[in-house]
Motif scaffolding. Structure first.
Motif, short mmCIF file in Angstrom:
data_model
loop_
_atom_site.label_atom_id
_atom_site.label_comp_id
_atom_site.label_asym_id
_atom_site.label_seq_id
_atom_site.Cartn_x
_atom_site.Cartn_y
_atom_site.Cartn_z
N CYS A 241 -10.55 -3.64 -6.24
CA CYS A 241 -9.13 -3.39 -5.95
C CYS A 241 -8.49 -4.53 -5.15
CB CYS A 241 -8.98 -2.07 -5.19
SG CYS A 241 -7.27 -1.78 -4.68
N CYS B 241 -2.13 -1.42 -10.53
CA CYS B 241 -2.44 -2.57 -11.38
C CYS B 241 -3.51 -2.24 -12.42
CB CYS B 241 -2.91 -3.74 -10.53
SG CYS B 241 -4.37 -3.36 -9.55
N CYS C 299 -1.24 1.98 -3.27
CA CYS C 299 -1.76 1.60 -4.58
C CYS C 299 -0.64 0.95 -5.40
CB CYS C 299 -2.28 2.85 -5.30
SG CYS C 299 -2.67 2.58 -7.03
N CYS D 196 -9.07 -1.32 -11.04
CA CYS D 196 -10.17 -0.38 -10.77
C CYS D 196 -10.64 0.30 -12.05
CB CYS D 196 -9.70 0.66 -9.76
SG CYS D 196 -8.12 1.42 -10.19
S1 SF4 Z 1 -7.13 -1.45 -8.27
FE1 SF4 Z 1 -6.67 0.69 -8.67
S2 SF4 Z 1 -6.47 1.63 -6.64
FE2 SF4 Z 1 -6.35 -0.58 -6.35
S3 SF4 Z 1 -4.15 -0.99 -6.36
FE3 SF4 Z 1 -4.90 -1.31 -8.45
S4 SF4 Z 1 -4.59 0.66 -9.46
FE4 SF4 Z 1 -4.43 1.03 -7.25
#
Ligand code: SF4
Ligand code: SF4
Ligand code: SF4
Lengths: 67, 193
Positions: A55, A18, A15, A21
């Protein structure tokens, strides 16, 4: 008999924190913990899969669990 | 979900790229995208810049998501591996310091101002139309050309991986994202990965 429910799980190792999600979860079930990883509340998650689709690293998996 | 003011920061990112076409000196504003995430991660120990305010990420999300310019496929495994993410971070900063060195040479008078923007660390694009002289030292303009090259390069890479993979694939290997996550990890060692 136990009920089968769908829940989202994060591959913590990959992960990138970012937060993409978090933005799409309709249940507000996801939180970025101190810029390190995404944490999904199994209680709030309804397994809709929106976060997994969003994601960018594709590190979220929807699994069936007994609840 | 309700839109907040910071959900529109993609406009600032777009404007930044456009302004660089008219006057290269605007490239200096890009320093904000370097210092704000760093300050937030060092001072607060979070990635709120990525999580909320980054206009570039939003821009990719918009073009790839809303406008559908993305295959929406998974990124290859190696792209999310630590060695690639950290390797790219190191490479990116090495190139960044090379750019600073070139700027220094112009400041020191050892080199003439080069009115070009370097794309992908290789291709020199003539960019003289966006330079109308500077009130300051030519070195100030040299930094602007160099920095705009860094921003344009990362945008182009981001657009390519947006089309090939998920809209915000750039966020997987974005040097600022990797660096702020590293800082957060160092600041919050108890959170296990
Ligand atoms: S979208 Fe969520 S689960 Fe995926 S890498 Fe980014 S923070 Fe991590
Ligand atoms: S599966 Fe749906 S409800 Fe569960 S965390 Fe992901 S977006 Fe939220
Ligand atoms: S990883 Fe980079 S592009 Fe993505 S949100 Fe963070 S700073 Fe912006």
């Amino acid at each position: 008999m136990a009920k089968i429910r769908r829940k989202a799980f994060v591959d913590r190792k990959h992960c990138v924190a970012c937060g993409c999600c978090v933005k799409v979860c309709p249940m507000n079930a996801i939180e970025i913990v101190r810029g390190v990883i995404a944490l999904i509340s199994a209680e709030k998650c309804v397994g809709c899969g929106k976060c997994a689709k969003e994601c960018p690293a594709s590190v979220i998996e929807i699994r069936e669990v007994e609840a | 979900m309700k839109k907040r003011w910071y959900d529109y920061l993609w406009i600032a990112s777009l404007l930044y790229l456009l302004l660089g076409f008219f006057n290269i000196l605007f490239a200096w504003l890009g320093l904000l995208c370097f210092f704000i995430p760093l300050i937030i991660s060092v001072a607060a120990g979070t990635k709120s810049y990525c999580n909320r305010y980054c206009g570039r990420g939003q821009l990719f999300g918009l073009i790839g998501g809303r406008f559908g310019l993305s295959r929406k496929k998974d990124v290859p495994r190696w792209m999310k591996s630590s060695w690639f993410r950290y390797g790219f971070l190191i490479f990116f900063f090495a190139m960044f310091f090379l750019m600073l060195w070139n700027t220094y040479l112009v400041f020191a008078g050892a080199r003439e101002l080069g009115q070009a923007v370097t794309l992908l660390w290789t291709f020199k694009l003539p960019w003289n139309w966006a330079y109308h002289g500077t009130l300051f030292h030519p070195g100030v303009a040299q930094f602007a050309f160099g920095f705009y090259g860094v921003m344009l390069t990362s945008t182009v890479l981001g657009l390519i991986t947006m089309v090939l993979f998920k809209p915000r694939s750039w966020c997987v290997y974005c040097p600022m994202g990797t660096m702020t996550q590293l800082i957060c990890k160092a600041k919050n060692p108890k959170i296990e990965k």
